[in-house]
Design a protein around this motif. Structure first.
Motif, PDB file in Angstrom:
ATOM      1  N   VAL A   1      43.824  47.817  47.138  1.00 10.26           N
ATOM      2  CA  VAL A   1      43.826  46.783  46.092  1.00 10.26           C
ATOM      3  C   VAL A   1      44.529  47.323  44.839  1.00 10.26           C
ATOM      4  CG1 VAL A   1      42.359  45.451  44.524  1.00 10.26           C
ATOM      5  CG2 VAL A   1      41.773  45.600  46.948  1.00 10.26           C
ATOM      6  N   GLY A   2      44.198  48.575  44.480  1.00 16.98           N
ATOM      7  CA  GLY A   2      44.834  49.188  43.312  1.00 16.98           C
ATOM      8  C   GLY A   2      46.345  49.313  43.493  1.00 16.98           C
TER       9      GLY A   2
ATOM     10  N   MET B   1      48.009  46.055  43.065  1.00 16.17           N
ATOM     11  CA  MET B   1      48.157  45.675  41.646  1.00 16.17           C
ATOM     12  C   MET B   1      49.357  46.381  41.025  1.00 16.17           C
ATOM     13  SD  MET B   1      46.085  43.357  40.873  1.00 16.17           S
ATOM     14  CE  MET B   1      46.463  43.290  39.128  1.00 16.17           C
ATOM     15  N   LEU B   2      49.573  47.634  41.418  1.00 18.98           N
ATOM     16  CA  LEU B   2      50.731  48.370  40.893  1.00 18.98           C
ATOM     17  C   LEU B   2      52.025  47.627  41.236  1.00 18.98           C
ATOM     18  CD1 LEU B   2      52.080  50.972  39.743  1.00 18.98           C
ATOM     19  CD2 LEU B   2      51.954  51.926  42.030  1.00 18.98           C
TER      20      LEU B   2
ATOM     21  N   SER C   1      36.344  52.311  50.556  1.00 15.67           N
ATOM     22  CA  SER C   1      37.076  52.954  49.448  1.00 15.67           C
ATOM     23  C   SER C   1      38.579  52.827  49.664  1.00 15.67           C
ATOM     24  CB  SER C   1      36.708  54.438  49.357  1.00 15.67           C
ATOM     25  OG  SER C   1      35.346  54.574  49.065  1.00 15.67           O
TER      26      SER C   1
ATOM     27  N   PRO D   1      46.272  50.278  37.414  1.00 16.31           N
ATOM     28  CA  PRO D   1      47.544  50.469  38.128  1.00 16.31           C
ATOM     29  C   PRO D   1      48.727  49.812  37.423  1.00 16.31           C
ATOM     30  CG  PRO D   1      45.823  49.905  39.678  1.00 16.31           C
ATOM     31  CD  PRO D   1      45.245  49.714  38.307  1.00 16.31           C
ATOM     32  N   VAL D   2      48.480  48.716  36.728  1.00 16.46           N
ATOM     33  CA  VAL D   2      49.580  48.049  36.025  1.00 16.46           C
ATOM     34  C   VAL D   2      50.058  48.925  34.862  1.00 16.46           C
ATOM     35  CG1 VAL D   2      50.281  45.965  34.811  1.00 16.46           C
ATOM     36  CG2 VAL D   2      48.689  45.814  36.739  1.00 16.46           C
TER      37      VAL D   2
ATOM     38  N   LEU E   1      40.073  48.923  38.252  1.00 17.70           N
ATOM     39  CA  LEU E   1      40.853  48.978  39.498  1.00 17.70           C
ATOM     40  C   LEU E   1      42.027  48.002  39.454  1.00 17.70           C
ATOM     41  CD1 LEU E   1      41.011  50.050  42.447  1.00 17.70           C
ATOM     42  CD2 LEU E   1      39.650  48.067  43.115  1.00 17.70           C
ATOM     43  N   LEU E   2      41.819  46.864  38.831  1.00 20.74           N
ATOM     44  CA  LEU E   2      42.882  45.855  38.806  1.00 20.74           C
ATOM     45  C   LEU E   2      43.869  46.046  37.658  1.00 20.74           C
ATOM     46  CD1 LEU E   2      40.821  42.639  39.695  1.00 20.74           C
ATOM     47  CD2 LEU E   2      42.168  44.077  41.214  1.00 20.74           C
TER      48      LEU E   2
ATOM     49  N   ILE F   1      36.746  53.423  42.199  1.00 24.43           N
ATOM     50  CA  ILE F   1      36.624  53.112  43.635  1.00 24.43           C
ATOM     51  C   ILE F   1      35.253  53.574  44.147  1.00 24.43           C
ATOM     52  CG2 ILE F   1      37.487  53.829  45.910  1.00 24.43           C
ATOM     53  CD1 ILE F   1      40.319  53.709  44.689  1.00 24.43           C
TER      54      ILE F   1
ATOM     55  N   GLY G   1      52.294  44.219  39.486  1.00 21.88           N
ATOM     56  CA  GLY G   1      52.689  44.407  38.089  1.00 21.88           C
ATOM     57  C   GLY G   1      54.180  44.668  37.968  1.00 21.88           C
TER      58      GLY G   1
ATOM     59  N   LEU H   1      39.715  49.460  48.672  1.00 21.35           N
ATOM     60  CA  LEU H   1      39.811  49.357  47.210  1.00 21.35           C
ATOM     61  C   LEU H   1      41.072  50.058  46.701  1.00 21.35           C
ATOM     62  CD1 LEU H   1      36.094  49.944  46.184  1.00 21.35           C
ATOM     63  CD2 LEU H   1      37.328  47.783  46.241  1.00 21.35           C
TER      64      LEU H   1
ATOM     65  N   PHE I   1      48.462  44.042  29.661  1.00 22.43           N
ATOM     66  CA  PHE I   1      47.760  43.565  30.853  1.00 22.43           C
ATOM     67  C   PHE I   1      46.620  44.529  31.184  1.00 22.43           C
ATOM     68  CE2 PHE I   1      46.867  42.863  35.319  1.00 22.43           C
ATOM     69  CZ  PHE I   1      46.808  41.488  35.376  1.00 22.43           C
TER      70      PHE I   1
END
Lengths: 201, 624
Positions: free
Chosen positions: A28-29, A32-33, A22, B230-231, B226-227, B192, A36, A25, B279
């Motif tokens: 990973v989030g 991405m923030l 977890s 956050p953007v 999840l991908l 998650i 971006g 993951l 996005f």
């Protein structure tokens, strides 16, 4: 209780522990923030009307501190796997001190930018009222927020190690702390390189 | 290991309020989603009244909203925009993301993969309560003196970035942003958990290629979230800074009237927000539709009594849709002046995404073909999804084309397209799931006749509402307009608006039937058997009684895929996943090309359903 029974069933199936998975993951989030936001930086910069400025020299100290903290973190983790409990505590303590040094260097860096008239918002008299300073300060502050979470995590594991609760039969907490701390370290190095070189792209 | 997973003591608070049991959390998501859905649908009917009868006074509007927002029984134009904005936000995020994915991912992931609960029940509980808090914050924006956010659910700056731009840009907009940030936290905590549970906690024998398509859909949906969320979080943070800290990420040189003058901000780019928003915004479409497609795969296979057609192709299609969904966001921005070459890339990617979507559609039809179809309520809604997905998907080909989109953008054609392909489809998928898994949730079945009435009224009214909008859009009628009184060229469409509004009211009434059926069946519905639909997946092996831990003994081991229906030489027409296979493991995947053919020879009426048989079955008058 359900939690204990559940973990007992799944811990031994050769897969990564669900808690650590977890965390991966979550990382990973977070990645991405930042991806971006750094993409937004590039898109906005390409439109022009952009103030170029060099990063504060104090950030070199931040980078050194984060590298040292990563090495000591790994040393602590490695020691835990070898059941060398004293080394675990030393490694975690060095990590904490290096992490706090990082925060201090960031503080000095913020002051340096303020001295040069680079603020977060034009209301404070930012140089030209341009958005490049807002972007850089936002990146650094957002990273610092993630790092502060890491410092809390490191402190918790340090206290556990002082209570001799971090050893080779219970490495989950230090393993997760290790993963997260390396992430915030790598994230800083990425941001530092990006902010140094992206404006020249 | 002990087998007393379900026997720890629970209080009312720990069982029903701050529950960490995924089954209870799924019900919390569902009921909150239904409440939000009722409000979202009610808002749509209220603003449709304005579009149909712009000069008519409705005292009920004045009673509901007072003199400020509905003077003399007519909606205020700003409040009309607020209703449109909050309707869109509620339906996209709160009903079709949290209400759909939150409900069924929570209910089905642990049960179908064979886990005692989610990887982190605590995070799961937090996920619901962040969602609940988010819902409360969003709805509270309806009660602030400047009204709710009213710049559309896409909250483009500068209207959303400047608190003084219009009343709806004020506190209501700030609350909207806070609500969405809370929502994103909820979605990430949930996502998650879903991914970890699917990848790490499957029971013995549950290899990836034996997972039900529902689980594949939930897994990929969670990965998309999840991908992409956050953007949006990043985009929202910058917007928040522009609003509250005076930055100019999205604000360029702006002069405000009313004595305010030129603003300090300069150098921002509102288009930047659109990139960050879409996005997330485009994957969000698939975050909404993929769980519905997964549910439909399961419901159609179970009720066709046939293996799903093209399991591998279905999985690859889902993966293809998930990957491509990240490469097409620019098709929402064709009119922002983007480089035509870049636009062409987005155009091509958008049209390519039609391929896996079409594969799924054809596989549904192929599964239905010559099946021993049982027209349960769930099955009706699943077939309804296929219908809407085709109808709405076809118009996606128009809008994905940059040259056509430039003229169709911001017209009712777009409204028609996404309400069919994403809105109605996903709602029908959600309904299919509710009717199908109601027995697993509550141990009872919903009233079948009321279910049929609900289906037909909703199905017909949805087409009556959205089909005419295509023609409005082709004629250039713009969306988000309060009234067309001052635009005589659109006067001929007023009658169509009346027709659409009446259809919308009909659709709204149909949902009252559903609400009655749903809530009364929880307490007084017919008691369900353990496996009422004769399905193969593991959730039907778990006792209906609520025990935390799902199975009183060992978790079942899985020996086969979930679509062994109508195998020849078997006593029953289904073989649950936990039934050991007599042959080797390779035989598990050997499924007959036409598994119902032997039955078909004996009982032709089972596979070739006649029209009148279908009609009887639809209304519950045929076979059980």
């Amino acid at each position: 209780m359900i939690r204990a029974a559940q973990m007992e069933e799944y811990n031994n199936n050769g897969k990564m522990h669900p808690k650590k998975f977890s965390l991966v993951l979550l990382i990973v989030g977070m990645t991405m923030l930042f991806l971006g936001l750094t993409s937004a930086f590039l898109v906005r910069e390409a439109e022009g009307n952009w103030l170029h400025f060099s990063l504060p020299p104090q950030f070199v100290g931040s980078t050194v501190a984060v590298v040292i903290s990563s090495l000591s973190m790994y040393f602590a983790y490695y020691s835990a796997k070898k059941d060398n409990l004293k080394s675990v505590t030393i490694g975690m303590a060095v990590t904490l001190v290096a992490g706090l040094s990082f925060v201090y260097f960031q503080y000095l860096g913020f002051n340096d930018m303020a001295d040069r008239g680079i603020y977060f918002s034009p209301a404070n008299g930012s140089a030209g009222g341009l958005v490049s300073g807002s972007f850089v300060i936002m990146f650094i502050a957002l990273h610092l927020l993630h790092l502060l979470g890491g410092i809390i995590f490191v402190t918790v594991v340090l206290v556990k190690s002082l209570m001799l609760k971090v050893h080779k039969k219970d490495t989950l907490s230090i393993s997760m702390c290790n993963t997260y701390w390396h992430f915030v370290g790598v994230l800083w190095i990425y941001l530092y390189l990006f902010l140094n070189f992206a404006p020249q792209l | 290991m002990s087998n007393d997973h379900g026997h720890h003591k629970e209080t009312f608070i720990s069982k029903y309020v701050f529950s960490m049991d995924h089954k209870m959390i799924s019900k919390q998501f569902l009921i909150t989603g239904i409440i939000m859905g009722v409000m979202g649908v009610a808002m749509s009917i209220l603003f449709r009244l304005q579009l149909a009868w712009p000069d008519t006074s409705f005292p009920i509007l004045n009673w509901l909203f007072g003199d400020q927002w509905a003077p003399e029984g007519r909606l205020d134009s700003g409040f009309y925009m607020g209703l449109v904005t909050i309707h869109g936000t509620i339906m996209v995020f709160y009903v079709l993301t949290a209400g759909l994915s939150g409900t069924f991912s929570n209910l089905l992931i642990p049960l179908q993969v064979g886990a005692r609960d989610m990887a982190s029940p605590f995070m799961n509980m937090l996920s619901y309560w962040f969602f609940f808090l988010s819902s409360v914050v969003l709805m509270s924006s309806m009660f602030v003196s400047t009204g709710p956010a009213s710049g559309g659910w896409t909250i483009y700056p500068p209207l959303s970035a400047l608190a003084k731009a219009m009343p709806g840009s004020g506190l209501g907009m700030t609350l909207w942003l806070i609500a969405i940030i809370l929502f994103i936290v909820s979605a990430l905590l949930g996502g998650i958990n879903y991914i970890t549970t699917v990848l790490n906690m499957r029971t013995k024998g549950m290899s990836m290629n034996r997972m039900p398509l529902t689980i594949w859909a939930f897994l990929l949906t969670a990965i998309l979230g999840l991908l992409s969320f956050p953007v949006l979080l990043g985009g929202g943070l910058l917007l928040m800074f522009d609003r509250l800290a005076g930055t100019s990420f999205y604000l360029s040189d702006i002069f405000l009237g009313g004595g305010i003058g030129a603003l300090e901000q300069s150098g921002g780019s509102p288009i930047l927000f659109q990139h960050l928003f879409w996005f997330l915004g485009h994957p969000e479409v698939y975050i909404i539709i993929m769980p519905a497609l997964g549910i439909t795969s399961e419901v159609i296979a179970v009720n066709s009594r046939k293996p799903i057609f093209g399991y591998t192709a279905m999985v690859i299609s889902l993966i293809g849709i998930a990957v491509l969904s990240f490469l097409v966001w620019g098709h929402h921005m064709f009119i922002t002046g983007m480089n035509p070459f870049l636009g062409t890339v987005f155009l091509i990617m958008t049209l390519i995404i039609a391929v896996p979507s079409a594969v799924k559609t054809f596989n549904y039809l192929a599964t239905l073909w010559k099946g021993s179809i049982r027209f349960t309520n769930g099955m009706m809604f699943a077939i309804g999804l296929v219908s809407f997905f085709i109808t709405g998907g076809l118009t996606g080909l128009f809008l994905g084309n940059a040259a056509l989109d430039i003229s169709l953008h911001d017209t009712y054609f777009v409204v028609a397209h996404f309400h069919l392909v994403m809105g109605s489809s996903a709602i029908f998928g959600m309904m299919a799931g509710i009717y199908h898994w109601f027995p697993r949730m509550f141990g009872r079945t919903m009233n079948k006749t009321l279910g049929y009435i609900h289906f037909w009224l909703t199905f017909i009214s949805a087409y009556m509402v959205f089909f005419p909008m295509h023609f409005q859009g082709l004629a250039g009628v713009p969306r988000r307009y309060y009234t067309f009184d001052i635009l005589p060229e659109f006067a001929p469409w007023l009658d169509v608006n009346v027709f659409i509004t009446m259809a919308a009211i009909l659709g709204g009434v149909a949902q009252i039937i559903f609400l009655w059926n749903f809530f009364s069946s929880i307490f007084a519905g017919e008691k369900s058997s353990q496996n009422p639909w004769g399905a193969n997946t593991l959730e039907w092996t778990s006792p209906v009684e609520h025990i935390h831990g799902n199975w009183p003994g060992e978790i079942p081991t899985v020996y086969r895929w979930p679509y062994d229906y109508s195998l020849p030489d078997m006593d029953e027409d289904f073989v649950p996943q936990n039934v050991p296979d007599e042959g080797s493991s390779e035989e598990i995947h050997v499924t007959p090309v036409n598994p119902v053919s032997s039955d078909a020879k004996k009982e032709p009426e089972e596979s070739n359903v006649m029209f009148f048989t279908m009609v009887k079955n639809w209304f519950g008058l045929g076979r059980a």
